[in-house]
Write a protein that holds these residues in place. Sequence first.
Motif, PDB file in Angstrom:
ATOM      1  N   GLU A  61       0.828  -0.983  -0.083  1.00 56.67           N
ATOM      2  CA  GLU A  61      -0.110   0.030   0.020  1.00 56.67           C
ATOM      3  C   GLU A  61       0.817   1.306  -0.029  1.00 56.67           C
ATOM      4  O   GLU A  61       0.245   2.210  -0.211  1.00 56.67           O
ATOM      5  N   HIS A  62       2.158   0.907   0.000  1.00 56.25           N
ATOM      6  CA  HIS A  62       3.139   2.234   0.180  1.00 56.25           C
ATOM      7  C   HIS A  62       3.514   2.471  -1.448  1.00 56.25           C
ATOM      8  O   HIS A  62       4.347   3.510  -1.467  1.00 56.25           O
ATOM      9  N   ILE A  63       3.165   1.691  -2.080  1.00 57.26           N
ATOM     10  CA  ILE A  63       3.783   1.921  -3.696  1.00 57.26           C
ATOM     11  C   ILE A  63       2.814   2.356  -4.695  1.00 57.26           C
ATOM     12  O   ILE A  63       1.686   1.839  -4.764  1.00 57.26           O
ATOM     13  N   ASP A  64       2.811   3.378  -5.372  1.00 54.55           N
ATOM     14  CA  ASP A  64       2.011   3.730  -6.661  1.00 54.55           C
ATOM     15  C   ASP A  64       2.407   3.173  -7.891  1.00 54.55           C
ATOM     16  O   ASP A  64       1.701   2.681  -8.631  1.00 54.55           O
ATOM     17  N   ALA A  65       3.831   3.281  -8.043  1.00 55.14           N
ATOM     18  CA  ALA A  65       4.451   2.969  -9.291  1.00 55.14           C
ATOM     19  C   ALA A  65       5.677   2.489  -9.141  1.00 55.14           C
ATOM     20  O   ALA A  65       6.480   2.409  -8.312  1.00 55.14           O
ATOM     21  N   VAL A  66       6.150   1.583 -10.139  1.00 54.87           N
ATOM     22  CA  VAL A  66       7.409   0.919  -9.987  1.00 54.87           C
ATOM     23  C   VAL A  66       8.163   0.937 -11.296  1.00 54.87           C
ATOM     24  O   VAL A  66       7.808   0.799 -12.456  1.00 54.87           O
ATOM     25  N   TYR A  67       9.573   1.338 -10.961  1.00 53.78           N
ATOM     26  CA  TYR A  67      10.572   1.422 -12.186  1.00 53.78           C
ATOM     27  C   TYR A  67      11.063  -0.087 -12.151  1.00 53.78           C
ATOM     28  O   TYR A  67      11.867  -0.325 -11.165  1.00 53.78           O
ATOM     29  N   ILE A  68      11.085  -0.868 -13.430  1.00 61.18           N
ATOM     30  CA  ILE A  68      11.861  -2.021 -13.482  1.00 61.18           C
ATOM     31  C   ILE A  68      13.102  -1.914 -14.305  1.00 61.18           C
ATOM     32  O   ILE A  68      13.182  -1.351 -15.495  1.00 61.18           O
ATOM     33  N   HIS A  75      11.188  -8.536 -17.791  1.00 57.97           N
ATOM     34  CA  HIS A  75      10.137  -7.369 -17.613  1.00 57.97           C
ATOM     35  C   HIS A  75       8.648  -7.805 -17.780  1.00 57.97           C
ATOM     36  O   HIS A  75       7.946  -7.277 -16.940  1.00 57.97           O
ATOM     37  N   ALA A  76       8.483  -8.616 -18.810  1.00 53.65           N
ATOM     38  CA  ALA A  76       6.933  -9.104 -19.024  1.00 53.65           C
ATOM     39  C   ALA A  76       6.264  -9.534 -17.709  1.00 53.65           C
ATOM     40  O   ALA A  76       5.228  -9.013 -17.369  1.00 53.65           O
ATOM     41  N   GLU A  77       6.795 -10.383 -17.125  1.00 42.88           N
ATOM     42  CA  GLU A  77       6.291 -11.180 -16.168  1.00 42.88           C
ATOM     43  C   GLU A  77       6.230 -10.180 -14.843  1.00 42.88           C
ATOM     44  O   GLU A  77       5.027 -10.147 -14.303  1.00 42.88           O
ATOM     45  N   GLN A  78       7.079  -9.324 -14.443  1.00 46.98           N
ATOM     46  CA  GLN A  78       7.148  -8.483 -13.357  1.00 46.98           C
ATOM     47  C   GLN A  78       6.189  -7.346 -13.727  1.00 46.98           C
ATOM     48  O   GLN A  78       5.563  -7.124 -12.973  1.00 46.98           O
ATOM     49  N   ALA A  79       6.396  -6.705 -14.656  1.00 44.11           N
ATOM     50  CA  ALA A  79       5.045  -5.661 -14.999  1.00 44.11           C
ATOM     51  C   ALA A  79       3.908  -6.267 -14.961  1.00 44.11           C
ATOM     52  O   ALA A  79       3.072  -5.317 -14.317  1.00 44.11           O
ATOM     53  N   SER A  80       3.629  -7.344 -15.582  1.00 42.23           N
ATOM     54  CA  SER A  80       2.171  -7.757 -15.695  1.00 42.23           C
ATOM     55  C   SER A  80       1.725  -7.998 -14.181  1.00 42.23           C
ATOM     56  O   SER A  80       0.679  -7.644 -13.926  1.00 42.23           O
ATOM     57  N   ALA A  81       2.362  -8.618 -13.288  1.00 45.65           N
ATOM     58  CA  ALA A  81       2.211  -8.953 -12.079  1.00 45.65           C
ATOM     59  C   ALA A  81       1.796  -7.755 -11.193  1.00 45.65           C
ATOM     60  O   ALA A  81       0.790  -7.497 -10.493  1.00 45.65           O
ATOM     61  N   SER A  97      11.167  -9.039 -24.042  1.00 43.52           N
ATOM     62  CA  SER A  97      12.092  -9.912 -25.131  1.00 43.52           C
ATOM     63  C   SER A  97      11.536  -9.994 -26.304  1.00 43.52           C
ATOM     64  O   SER A  97      12.363  -9.837 -27.437  1.00 43.52           O
ATOM     65  N   ASN A  98      10.203  -9.711 -26.750  1.00 43.73           N
ATOM     66  CA  ASN A  98       9.874  -9.730 -28.055  1.00 43.73           C
ATOM     67  C   ASN A  98       8.544  -9.156 -28.164  1.00 43.73           C
ATOM     68  O   ASN A  98       7.879  -8.602 -27.070  1.00 43.73           O
ATOM     69  N   GLN A  99       7.936  -8.840 -29.340  1.00 45.89           N
ATOM     70  CA  GLN A  99       6.643  -8.342 -29.574  1.00 45.89           C
ATOM     71  C   GLN A  99       5.336  -8.959 -28.783  1.00 45.89           C
ATOM     72  O   GLN A  99       4.724  -8.249 -28.285  1.00 45.89           O
ATOM     73  N   ARG A 100       5.389 -10.356 -28.716  1.00 39.08           N
ATOM     74  CA  ARG A 100       4.343 -10.840 -27.989  1.00 39.08           C
ATOM     75  C   ARG A 100       4.192 -10.523 -26.440  1.00 39.08           C
ATOM     76  O   ARG A 100       3.039 -10.439 -25.991  1.00 39.08           O
ATOM     77  N   GLU A 101       5.357 -10.513 -25.948  1.00 40.77           N
ATOM     78  CA  GLU A 101       5.441 -10.380 -24.494  1.00 40.77           C
ATOM     79  C   GLU A 101       4.911  -8.754 -24.450  1.00 40.77           C
ATOM     80  O   GLU A 101       4.325  -8.298 -23.248  1.00 40.77           O
ATOM     81  N   ILE A 102       5.357  -7.756 -25.384  1.00 39.95           N
ATOM     82  CA  ILE A 102       5.134  -6.336 -25.175  1.00 39.95           C
ATOM     83  C   ILE A 102       3.538  -6.476 -25.217  1.00 39.95           C
ATOM     84  O   ILE A 102       2.781  -5.494 -24.611  1.00 39.95           O
ATOM     85  N   ALA A 103       3.291  -7.048 -26.235  1.00 37.38           N
ATOM     86  CA  ALA A 103       1.469  -6.850 -26.494  1.00 37.38           C
ATOM     87  C   ALA A 103       0.753  -7.419 -25.358  1.00 37.38           C
ATOM     88  O   ALA A 103      -0.399  -6.631 -24.890  1.00 37.38           O
ATOM     89  N   THR A 104       0.976  -8.418 -24.667  1.00 43.43           N
ATOM     90  CA  THR A 104       0.664  -8.777 -23.496  1.00 43.43           C
ATOM     91  C   THR A 104       0.699  -7.921 -22.349  1.00 43.43           C
ATOM     92  O   THR A 104      -0.406  -7.609 -21.636  1.00 43.43           O
TER      93      THR A 104
END
Length: 330
Positions: A61-68, A75-81, A97-104
């Motif tokens: 509850e102390h965090i609004d945004a995260v820099y990865i 990146h993809a798994e952490q950002a999505s979570a 890593s690739n387009q598919r991850e970014i699209a997700t």
Amino acid sequence: MRFGIIGTNTITEKLIDAGKQHSRFELKGVYSRTKERAEEFASLHDIPYTFTTIEALADSEHIDAVYIASPNAFHAEQASALMRKGKHVLCEKPMASNQREIATMIDVAKNEGVVLMEGIKSTMMPGFFTVQEHLHKLGHIRRYVGNFCKYSSRYDAYKEGEVLNAFKPSLSNGSLMDLGIYGIYPMVVLFGAPNSIKANGVFLKSGVDGEGSVLAEYDDMEAVIMHSKIIDSHSPTEIQGENGTMIIPNISEPKEIKIVYRGGTEEDLHLKDNHPAMFYEVEEFIKLVEENKGQSKINSFSHTLMTARIMEEARQQIGLEYAADRKSRE
């Protein structure tokens, strides 16, 4: 805005230094895989909260945004979570890593109503807006040369037999992903998607590219991208037009820009810039969140996807495949 960070490396240090110059940036948490490293880094930067799991960071509850700033493959798994728990995400380049991850990732951001932005600093800096503003002075543009070759601080260790993260294919690293993007992303923002590309690469024994080039074809111009992590280059980036050439000494941090017109006269476009290079991406990201805008107009979803498409095709041409690519096809 209360930030958490993932990563305890040099780029994270630079982000923190830049954030401290922004009145709305408040550093509240750091994630590391080990409690010892998280606490050490927190002590160094006066960070009140530490996390050793992404889940705990996402739930805080102390965090609004995260820099990865973890290795690219994470990146993809952490950002999505994080986004699924309502956290806004500023993700260090390359976005994934690739387009598919970014699209997700983009789908998750839209579904959750949070901001997601690729943290490529160069296109957010005043120097890049100066390039855009004065581009018309060059007349009909015929060639863009994007050059970024920088001997990696980790390459000496590699040559001694120690393969650090920067040269591990399992982490979706390599010259194209880490440095080539600095030439490709501005090209996409300025000129759009090319009609076709041709790529070359020099492989290291670890399985990643140490250096390479990309030739991009447009309707009436061409672009040449040169990148390397195993040599230095002192040649600038150039945008060559029929009326003159714009010279950009360092495309990763565009400053000290000038135009040399046909005939030899010069125009200095250098602007005073008192902020660290990464300040402007932090500023843009905070503004997007505060104004409830889902994406940046410059570091936009379309530009990020277009850049990823070019890099993925270039990797396919040179035969560089990551584990994340195989996973995306499953």
